[in-house]
Design a protein around this motif. Structure first.
Motif, PDB file in Angstrom:
ATOM      1  N   ALA A   1      -8.158   1.088  -8.814  1.00 24.36           N
ATOM      2  CA  ALA A   1      -7.369   1.032  -7.572  1.00 24.36           C
ATOM      3  C   ALA A   1      -7.709   2.279  -6.774  1.00 24.36           C
ATOM      4  O   ALA A   1      -7.641   3.386  -7.300  1.00 24.36           O
ATOM      5  CB  ALA A   1      -5.883   0.992  -7.905  1.00 24.36           C
ATOM      6  N   MET A   2      -8.113   2.097  -5.541  1.00 20.11           N
ATOM      7  CA  MET A   2      -8.481   3.253  -4.709  1.00 20.11           C
ATOM      8  C   MET A   2      -7.530   3.363  -3.530  1.00 20.11           C
ATOM      9  O   MET A   2      -7.004   2.358  -3.049  1.00 20.11           O
ATOM     10  CB  MET A   2      -9.923   3.106  -4.217  1.00 20.11           C
ATOM     11  CG  MET A   2     -10.925   3.261  -5.331  1.00 20.11           C
ATOM     12  SD  MET A   2     -12.599   2.856  -4.813  1.00 20.11           S
ATOM     13  CE  MET A   2     -12.533   1.078  -4.723  1.00 20.11           C
TER      14      MET A   2
ATOM     15  N   LEU B   1       0.789   2.322  -9.433  1.00 23.01           N
ATOM     16  CA  LEU B   1       0.195   0.999  -9.225  1.00 23.01           C
ATOM     17  C   LEU B   1      -0.609   0.574 -10.456  1.00 23.01           C
ATOM     18  O   LEU B   1      -0.477  -0.552 -10.947  1.00 23.01           O
ATOM     19  CB  LEU B   1      -0.708   1.024  -7.980  1.00 23.01           C
ATOM     20  CG  LEU B   1      -1.529  -0.235  -7.710  1.00 23.01           C
ATOM     21  CD1 LEU B   1      -0.620  -1.422  -7.417  1.00 23.01           C
ATOM     22  CD2 LEU B   1      -2.495  -0.020  -6.558  1.00 23.01           C
ATOM     23  N   LYS B   2      -1.427   1.487 -10.963  1.00 28.52           N
ATOM     24  CA  LYS B   2      -2.265   1.157 -12.122  1.00 28.52           C
ATOM     25  C   LYS B   2      -1.414   0.849 -13.348  1.00 28.52           C
ATOM     26  O   LYS B   2      -1.685  -0.094 -14.085  1.00 28.52           O
ATOM     27  CB  LYS B   2      -3.243   2.315 -12.413  1.00 28.52           C
ATOM     28  CG  LYS B   2      -4.364   2.393 -11.386  1.00 28.52           C
ATOM     29  CD  LYS B   2      -5.250   3.598 -11.595  1.00 28.52           C
ATOM     30  CE  LYS B   2      -6.302   3.374 -12.637  1.00 28.52           C
ATOM     31  NZ  LYS B   2      -7.324   4.421 -12.653  1.00 28.52           N
ATOM     32  N   ARG B   3      -0.350   1.638 -13.543  1.00 31.14           N
ATOM     33  CA  ARG B   3       0.524   1.392 -14.692  1.00 31.14           C
ATOM     34  C   ARG B   3       1.234   0.046 -14.559  1.00 31.14           C
ATOM     35  O   ARG B   3       1.386  -0.695 -15.525  1.00 31.14           O
ATOM     36  CB  ARG B   3       1.565   2.520 -14.823  1.00 31.14           C
ATOM     37  CG  ARG B   3       1.003   3.784 -15.472  1.00 31.14           C
ATOM     38  CD  ARG B   3       2.103   4.730 -15.834  1.00 31.14           C
ATOM     39  NE  ARG B   3       2.755   5.272 -14.653  1.00 31.14           N
ATOM     40  CZ  ARG B   3       2.417   6.397 -14.060  1.00 31.14           C
ATOM     41  NH1 ARG B   3       1.429   7.119 -14.533  1.00 31.14           N
ATOM     42  NH2 ARG B   3       3.067   6.836 -12.995  1.00 31.14           N
ATOM     43  N   SER B   4       1.692  -0.261 -13.335  1.00 35.15           N
ATOM     44  CA  SER B   4       2.397  -1.535 -13.119  1.00 35.15           C
ATOM     45  C   SER B   4       1.455  -2.724 -13.291  1.00 35.15           C
ATOM     46  O   SER B   4       1.839  -3.746 -13.858  1.00 35.15           O
ATOM     47  CB  SER B   4       3.018  -1.562 -11.719  1.00 35.15           C
ATOM     48  OG  SER B   4       4.011  -0.571 -11.604  1.00 35.15           O
ATOM     49  N   LEU B   5       0.232  -2.588 -12.799  1.00 38.03           N
ATOM     50  CA  LEU B   5      -0.761  -3.660 -12.979  1.00 38.03           C
ATOM     51  C   LEU B   5      -1.037  -3.878 -14.465  1.00 38.03           C
ATOM     52  O   LEU B   5      -1.127  -5.009 -14.937  1.00 38.03           O
ATOM     53  CB  LEU B   5      -2.066  -3.326 -12.243  1.00 38.03           C
ATOM     54  CG  LEU B   5      -2.031  -3.460 -10.716  1.00 38.03           C
ATOM     55  CD1 LEU B   5      -3.293  -2.855 -10.100  1.00 38.03           C
ATOM     56  CD2 LEU B   5      -1.890  -4.920 -10.280  1.00 38.03           C
TER      57      LEU B   5
ATOM     58  N   ASP C   1       0.810  -1.235   0.000  1.00 40.68           N
ATOM     59  CA  ASP C   1       0.000   0.000   0.000  1.00 40.68           C
ATOM     60  C   ASP C   1       0.839   1.280   0.000  1.00 40.68           C
ATOM     61  O   ASP C   1       0.297   2.380   0.060  1.00 40.68           O
ATOM     62  CB  ASP C   1      -1.011   0.006   1.163  1.00 40.68           C
ATOM     63  CG  ASP C   1      -0.338  -0.113   2.523  1.00 40.68           C
ATOM     64  OD1 ASP C   1       0.879   0.122   2.593  1.00 40.68           O
ATOM     65  OD2 ASP C   1      -1.033  -0.465   3.502  1.00 40.68           O
ATOM     66  N   LYS C   2       2.157   1.141  -0.084  1.00 40.75           N
ATOM     67  CA  LYS C   2       2.997   2.348  -0.170  1.00 40.75           C
ATOM     68  C   LYS C   2       3.156   2.831  -1.617  1.00 40.75           C
ATOM     69  O   LYS C   2       3.655   3.917  -1.877  1.00 40.75           O
ATOM     70  CB  LYS C   2       4.376   2.064   0.436  1.00 40.75           C
ATOM     71  CG  LYS C   2       4.330   1.844   1.940  1.00 40.75           C
ATOM     72  CD  LYS C   2       5.719   1.626   2.510  1.00 40.75           C
ATOM     73  CE  LYS C   2       5.696   1.536   4.029  1.00 40.75           C
ATOM     74  NZ  LYS C   2       4.904   0.414   4.530  1.00 40.75           N
ATOM     75  N   VAL C   3       2.714   2.011  -2.564  1.00 39.84           N
ATOM     76  CA  VAL C   3       2.834   2.370  -3.980  1.00 39.84           C
ATOM     77  C   VAL C   3       1.773   3.406  -4.341  1.00 39.84           C
ATOM     78  O   VAL C   3       0.599   3.245  -3.994  1.00 39.84           O
ATOM     79  CB  VAL C   3       2.659   1.122  -4.887  1.00 39.84           C
ATOM     80  CG1 VAL C   3       2.888   1.485  -6.345  1.00 39.84           C
ATOM     81  CG2 VAL C   3       3.621   0.028  -4.459  1.00 39.84           C
ATOM     82  N   LYS C   4       2.186   4.453  -5.059  1.00 38.95           N
ATOM     83  CA  LYS C   4       1.234   5.508  -5.442  1.00 38.95           C
ATOM     84  C   LYS C   4       0.211   4.949  -6.430  1.00 38.95           C
ATOM     85  O   LYS C   4       0.519   4.068  -7.234  1.00 38.95           O
ATOM     86  CB  LYS C   4       1.986   6.667  -6.089  1.00 38.95           C
ATOM     87  CG  LYS C   4       2.811   7.444  -5.090  1.00 38.95           C
ATOM     88  CD  LYS C   4       3.434   8.651  -5.732  1.00 38.95           C
ATOM     89  CE  LYS C   4       4.219   9.439  -4.694  1.00 38.95           C
ATOM     90  NZ  LYS C   4       5.479   9.933  -5.183  1.00 38.95           N
TER      91      LYS C   4
ATOM     92  N   GLN D   1      -5.672  -2.988  -2.466  1.00 42.89           N
ATOM     93  CA  GLN D   1      -6.613  -3.767  -3.277  1.00 42.89           C
ATOM     94  C   GLN D   1      -6.761  -3.136  -4.660  1.00 42.89           C
ATOM     95  O   GLN D   1      -6.579  -1.939  -4.816  1.00 42.89           O
ATOM     96  CB  GLN D   1      -7.990  -3.797  -2.618  1.00 42.89           C
ATOM     97  CG  GLN D   1      -7.995  -4.354  -1.205  1.00 42.89           C
ATOM     98  CD  GLN D   1      -9.332  -4.096  -0.529  1.00 42.89           C
ATOM     99  OE1 GLN D   1     -10.352  -4.531  -1.017  1.00 42.89           O
ATOM    100  NE2 GLN D   1      -9.318  -3.387   0.581  1.00 42.89           N
ATOM    101  N   ALA D   2      -7.110  -3.953  -5.631  1.00 37.92           N
ATOM    102  CA  ALA D   2      -7.358  -3.440  -6.981  1.00 37.92           C
ATOM    103  C   ALA D   2      -8.248  -4.424  -7.745  1.00 37.92           C
ATOM    104  O   ALA D   2      -8.353  -5.602  -7.377  1.00 37.92           O
ATOM    105  CB  ALA D   2      -6.044  -3.238  -7.728  1.00 37.92           C
TER     106      ALA D   2
END
Length: 228
Positions: A52-53, A33-37, A26-29, A61-62
């Motif tokens: 992702a919220m 996070l969305k780009r990495s996913l 949860d430390k990932v911005k 969570q995502a």
């Protein structure tokens, strides 16, 4: 339901276009996070949406929404427990269809009803695509294929990378290929990087598979052999 293990309970949920991921670092911005996913999951099929919220309740969570059900199933099986930002991902099917998919199914339903009319319209127009497709398709595809290249090398050179590219994203993309060793970013230059493999052949497989891969919607990555 008491005494049912987590694995058993996930099996109760019907296969779905949308997968639910938790235990994310949860430390990932949120944007990273969305780009990495996207970089990690798009290898399995077309992604329609990633949710992702960053609220306290929804942190770590995502949801990833695939266009095809088979892609969601494949991603769930292949990436279960994958070390994502140093934490093993837990993946299951979402309990309900995403709104995007529900809307698409609605549209698809409407299309089914209109099929008879469309068939009649398509018959006289059947010759048109033959004239238009070759002319329009050629300029779109040829630039990706005809990337000037060097002799085979176990090191690949990546260019045209988006500004937000990081080592984690590229490692996730390339470590699905046998022989992957490491990613090397170039300090001060965000748009280029090097990826090392154990052999020329293994590097070539990754090069062909990821040529033109879009890390973001606007940047198609160029992959060539590095100069020896």
């Amino acid at each position: 339901m008491s005494g049912v293990s987590e694995d058993d309970s996930t099996m109760d949920i019907r296969p779905n276009h949308t997968i639910y991921i938790n235990n994310i670092n949860d430390k990932v911005k949120k944007e990273e996070l969305k780009r990495s996913l996207y970089a990690l999951f798009s290898q399995f099929g077309q992604i329609i949406d990633i949710v992702a919220m960053k609220t306290m309740k929804a942190r770590g969570q995502a949801f990833v929404v695939f266009k095809e059900l088979a892609a969601a199933t494949n991603a769930l099986r292949q990436l279960q427990g994958f070390p994502f930002y140093n934490k093993p991902m837990r993946i299951q099917y979402a309990k309900t269809d995403s709104e995007v998919i529900t809307k698409m199914k609605g549209v698809h339903g409407d299309k089914e009803k209109k099929k008879e009319k469309k068939k009649k319209l398509q018959e006289p127009a059947a010759n048109l695509p033959k004239k238009t497709v070759p002319g329009s398709a050629a300029p779109v595809h040829t630039p990706v294929v005809q990337v000037p290249d060097n002799p085979p090398n176990y090191i690949l050179f990546l260019s045209n990378l988006p500004e937000e590219t990081n080592e984690m994203m590229l490692s996730m993309l390339f470590n699905q290929f046998p022989g992957f060793k490491e990613v090397r970013l170039v300090p001060g230059k965000h748009d280029i990087a090097f990826v090392e493999f154990e052999s020329d052949t293994q590097a070539g497989v990754a090069k062909d598979a990821l040529q033109g891969f879009r890390i973001t919607a606007t940047c198609a990555m160029k992959v060539t052999y590095a100069k020896k």
